[in-house]
Every structure is written in structure tokens, then in C-alpha cells.
Scaffold this motif. Structure first.
Motif, PDB file in Angstrom:
ATOM      1  N   THR A 263      85.313  81.312  84.482  1.00  0.00           N
ATOM      2  CA  THR A 263      85.240  81.064  83.048  1.00  0.00           C
ATOM      3  C   THR A 263      83.813  80.707  82.655  1.00  0.00           C
ATOM      4  O   THR A 263      83.179  79.881  83.314  1.00  0.00           O
ATOM      5  CB  THR A 263      86.187  79.895  82.673  1.00  0.00           C
ATOM      6  OG1 THR A 263      87.515  80.230  83.090  1.00  0.00           O
ATOM      7  CG2 THR A 263      86.180  79.629  81.183  1.00  0.00           C
ATOM      8  N   VAL A 264      83.321  81.308  81.584  1.00  0.00           N
ATOM      9  CA  VAL A 264      81.997  80.955  81.063  1.00  0.00           C
ATOM     10  C   VAL A 264      82.105  79.552  80.462  1.00  0.00           C
ATOM     11  O   VAL A 264      82.981  79.271  79.647  1.00  0.00           O
ATOM     12  CB  VAL A 264      81.528  81.976  80.006  1.00  0.00           C
ATOM     13  CG1 VAL A 264      80.203  81.543  79.395  1.00  0.00           C
ATOM     14  CG2 VAL A 264      81.416  83.362  80.619  1.00  0.00           C
ATOM     15  N   SER A 265      81.206  78.666  80.891  1.00  0.00           N
ATOM     16  CA  SER A 265      81.236  77.267  80.453  1.00  0.00           C
ATOM     17  C   SER A 265      80.703  77.116  79.035  1.00  0.00           C
ATOM     18  O   SER A 265      79.780  77.825  78.624  1.00  0.00           O
ATOM     19  CB  SER A 265      80.412  76.407  81.402  1.00  0.00           C
ATOM     20  OG  SER A 265      80.977  76.427  82.693  1.00  0.00           O
ATOM     21  N   ASP A 266      81.273  76.170  78.312  1.00  0.00           N
ATOM     22  CA  ASP A 266      80.868  75.886  76.934  1.00  0.00           C
ATOM     23  C   ASP A 266      79.599  75.043  76.909  1.00  0.00           C
ATOM     24  O   ASP A 266      79.419  74.147  77.752  1.00  0.00           O
ATOM     25  CB  ASP A 266      81.975  75.110  76.207  1.00  0.00           C
ATOM     26  CG  ASP A 266      83.242  75.931  76.021  1.00  0.00           C
ATOM     27  OD1 ASP A 266      83.137  77.171  75.903  1.00  0.00           O
ATOM     28  OD2 ASP A 266      84.331  75.322  75.988  1.00  0.00           O
ATOM     29  N   PRO A 267      78.738  75.285  75.926  1.00  0.00           N
ATOM     30  CA  PRO A 267      77.552  74.420  75.773  1.00  0.00           C
ATOM     31  C   PRO A 267      77.985  72.990  75.453  1.00  0.00           C
ATOM     32  O   PRO A 267      79.027  72.769  74.835  1.00  0.00           O
ATOM     33  CB  PRO A 267      76.803  75.020  74.592  1.00  0.00           C
ATOM     34  CG  PRO A 267      77.427  76.340  74.319  1.00  0.00           C
ATOM     35  CD  PRO A 267      78.794  76.342  74.931  1.00  0.00           C
ATOM     36  N   ILE A 268      77.160  72.050  75.868  1.00  0.00           N
ATOM     37  CA  ILE A 268      77.404  70.647  75.554  1.00  0.00           C
ATOM     38  C   ILE A 268      76.772  70.363  74.200  1.00  0.00           C
ATOM     39  O   ILE A 268      75.587  70.644  73.989  1.00  0.00           O
ATOM     40  CB  ILE A 268      76.806  69.740  76.641  1.00  0.00           C
ATOM     41  CG1 ILE A 268      77.563  69.967  77.954  1.00  0.00           C
ATOM     42  CG2 ILE A 268      76.859  68.270  76.217  1.00  0.00           C
ATOM     43  CD1 ILE A 268      76.955  69.284  79.151  1.00  0.00           C
ATOM     44  N   GLY A 269      77.576  69.827  73.286  1.00  0.00           N
ATOM     45  CA  GLY A 269      77.075  69.473  71.961  1.00  0.00           C
ATOM     46  C   GLY A 269      76.550  68.050  71.982  1.00  0.00           C
ATOM     47  O   GLY A 269      75.502  67.766  72.548  1.00  0.00           O
ATOM     48  N   SER A 270      77.307  67.155  71.415  1.00  0.00           N
ATOM     49  CA  SER A 270      76.860  65.762  71.363  1.00  0.00           C
ATOM     50  C   SER A 270      77.092  65.090  72.722  1.00  0.00           C
ATOM     51  O   SER A 270      78.034  65.403  73.438  1.00  0.00           O
ATOM     52  CB  SER A 270      77.603  65.003  70.259  1.00  0.00           C
ATOM     53  OG  SER A 270      78.991  65.023  70.518  1.00  0.00           O
ATOM     54  N   ILE A 271      76.196  64.183  73.034  1.00  0.00           N
ATOM     55  CA  ILE A 271      76.293  63.427  74.280  1.00  0.00           C
ATOM     56  C   ILE A 271      77.126  62.177  74.005  1.00  0.00           C
ATOM     57  O   ILE A 271      76.758  61.343  73.170  1.00  0.00           O
ATOM     58  CB  ILE A 271      74.898  63.009  74.796  1.00  0.00           C
ATOM     59  CG1 ILE A 271      73.975  64.209  74.912  1.00  0.00           C
ATOM     60  CG2 ILE A 271      75.023  62.260  76.113  1.00  0.00           C
ATOM     61  CD1 ILE A 271      74.407  65.272  75.879  1.00  0.00           C
ATOM     62  N   ASP A 272      78.251  62.070  74.687  1.00  0.00           N
ATOM     63  CA  ASP A 272      79.132  60.921  74.517  1.00  0.00           C
ATOM     64  C   ASP A 272      79.474  60.357  75.895  1.00  0.00           C
ATOM     65  O   ASP A 272      78.930  60.795  76.913  1.00  0.00           O
ATOM     66  CB  ASP A 272      80.391  61.310  73.732  1.00  0.00           C
ATOM     67  CG  ASP A 272      81.157  62.472  74.357  1.00  0.00           C
ATOM     68  OD1 ASP A 272      80.918  62.808  75.538  1.00  0.00           O
ATOM     69  OD2 ASP A 272      82.011  63.052  73.662  1.00  0.00           O
ATOM     70  N   ASP A 273      80.378  59.388  75.925  1.00  0.00           N
ATOM     71  CA  ASP A 273      80.754  58.770  77.206  1.00  0.00           C
ATOM     72  C   ASP A 273      81.375  59.774  78.163  1.00  0.00           C
ATOM     73  O   ASP A 273      81.212  59.658  79.379  1.00  0.00           O
ATOM     74  CB  ASP A 273      81.704  57.597  76.969  1.00  0.00           C
ATOM     75  CG  ASP A 273      80.992  56.393  76.367  1.00  0.00           C
ATOM     76  OD1 ASP A 273      79.745  56.337  76.449  1.00  0.00           O
ATOM     77  OD2 ASP A 273      81.683  55.519  75.802  1.00  0.00           O
TER      78      ASP A 273
END
Length: 163
Positions: free
Chosen positions: A16-26
């Protein structure tokens, strides 16, 4: 955090193609901690988030004791012609095959604070950067093999005790 179990060939998350990381959270910070803990055991050069079952663009690396991670990595430069390099994968245990890789690679991405990270190098680092970005694109090193080697690898997988 925790060393996570590595997903093995056949698990759909690895293709599966991985999704980009948007906001950095816990959640993302926890993922980074788990990736770093998961790459620490001896013999591990890199662990992609998909290899621990998380569909996000991140990986950790452990090259000659230098341990780190990168979020949303992008290969921005390659140099030289691809050369066959003996390669294996934690998700395909016990198999090693010559895999075409560029001798130099430069990757950019970010850390959990949003700072730009740049990783570049030759040898094992160049190989690991290409290998881990491939994971995030839903590719295994098996997908890069010459036809005869891929056929041999698939036979070996079918006959393995872990498949």
C-alpha cells in the motif's frame, strides 16, 4: 515506546502506498518513538512505518550506529548508474538478492518539530534510503529484481517456513 513486530511478505500494508503525514500530533510522535525502537536491534538498517502496520510516510534508520528518522521523505537526487547490491528485508526474512540501486542518494523530509531534514550518502546509507522510500511507495525490493532472481525469490518464499 515499543519495538513493534515487523509485518511479513503477504501482508497487504506492505503493498500500500503510504499517506503523507499532515499535522504532527502525539500519534505521530509515538510512531517515531516506535520506529526508532524498532530499528535498534542488531542487523537492522531501516524500518518503514508500513513494516509496523502504519500507513504513513515515515521511516527510521540505523547506519553504523547512527539512529534517526525522517517524515515525508522524498528522494531529491540520485547519482551514478544503478548497480546490483546484495539486499535483504526484514519483511522477507532470510532472502538476499542483488538489487539495482543508485550509488548516491539524497533525501529530504522533516522531523517532528517541522524542521527540514536532509540525508545523503553512498553505500549502505544510499541503499537503505532507497529501500525505505520504496516501502512507503508500496514496493518491496523483490519488485526491483531481475526476472530470474524474482522467480527464484518467490520460489524460496513459497518454500519458507514463515510463509
Amino acid at each position: 515506546m515499543t519495538e513493534r513486530q515487523i509485518r511479513i511478505f503477504g501482508d497487504p500494508v506492505l503493498k500500500t502506498v503510504s499517506d503523507p503525514i499532515g499535522s504532527i500530533d502525539d500519534r505521530v510522535r509515538g510512531l517515531v518513538d516506535d520506529l526508532v525502537d524498532s530499528v535498534r536491534p542488531p542487523g537492522r538498517a531501516g524500518v518503514a512505518a508500513s513494516q509496523i502496520g502504519v500507513n504513513l510516510r515515515a521511516f527510521s534508520y540505523n547506519i553504523d550506529g547512527d539512529i534517526g528518522y525522517i517524515l515525508n521523505p522524498v528522494i531529491v537526487e540520485t547519482r551514478g548508474d544503478k548497480e546490483p547490491v546484495e539486499e535483504g528485508c526484514l519483511s522477507v526474512p532470510g532472502l538476499w538478492y542483488p538489487t539495482p540501486r543508485y550509488p548516491f542518494v539524497r533525501v529530504t523530509g522533516t522531523d517532528v518539530d517541522g524542521n527540514t531534514i536532509e540525508l545523503s550518502g553512498t553505500g549502505l546509507l544510499a541503499q537503505a534510503l532507497q529501500h525505505e522510500v520504496d516501502h512507503l511507495d508500496g514496493l518491496l525490493y523483490l519488485d526491483r529484481l531481475e526476472k530470474a532472481d524474482r522467480r527464484a525469490a518467490m520460489k524460496e518464499i513459497r518454500e519458507s517456513d514463515w510463509f
